[in-house]
Motif scaffolding. Structure first.
Motif, PDB file in Angstrom:
ATOM      1  N   ASN A 186      90.755  28.388  74.830  1.00 26.45           N
ATOM      2  CA  ASN A 186      90.634  28.813  75.847  1.00 26.45           C
ATOM      3  C   ASN A 186      89.796  30.112  75.807  1.00 26.45           C
ATOM      4  N   HIS A 210      96.696  33.230  82.391  1.00 29.50           N
ATOM      5  CA  HIS A 210      95.405  32.657  83.465  1.00 29.50           C
ATOM      6  C   HIS A 210      94.724  34.189  84.177  1.00 29.50           C
ATOM      7  N   ILE A 227      91.006  28.213  84.382  1.00 29.01           N
ATOM      8  CA  ILE A 227      90.882  28.935  83.139  1.00 29.01           C
ATOM      9  C   ILE A 227      91.188  30.564  83.425  1.00 29.01           C
TER      10      ILE A 227
END
Length: 98
Positions: free
Chosen positions: A29, A57, A91
């Motif tokens: 990510n 996040h 995300i």
């Protein structure tokens, strides 16, 4: 020891299973967010971007131009939405410009 499949599976499925088994999603990510930022913001903003960091996040963007930082701060929600659309999942929930 990884599970052994008797049937044939695609490489995409095998890689997805490998990533999930070894808990590599967080690292991927971080890389994907940095690539999406570079793609969406273009050369102009990337020239002033000195650092990108994703943690829980929250995306931290370090910029060398205070003027650009101020301009981007007006469109934080739009930037978050564009990044999440590019990544295909939610995300980034918060954007901090430094």
């Amino acid at each position: 020891m990884p599970k052994r499949h008797n049937e044939y599976i695609s490489i995409k499925e095998a890689l997805k299973e490998f990533v999930e088994t070894n808990k590599l999603n967080k690292g991927l990510n971080k890389v994907n967010v940095a690539e999406a930022w570079a793609k969406l913001m273009g050369k102009g903003v990337n020239n002033y971007t000195t650092g990108i960091h994703l943690e829980r996040h929250t995306l931290y963007i370090h910029l060398s131009s205070s003027v650009l930082r101020e301009e981007l701060s007006y469109g934080k929600q739009k930037i978050i939405r564009m990044l999440n659309e590019e990544l295909g999942e939610e995300i980034v929930t918060k954007l901090i410009l430094r």
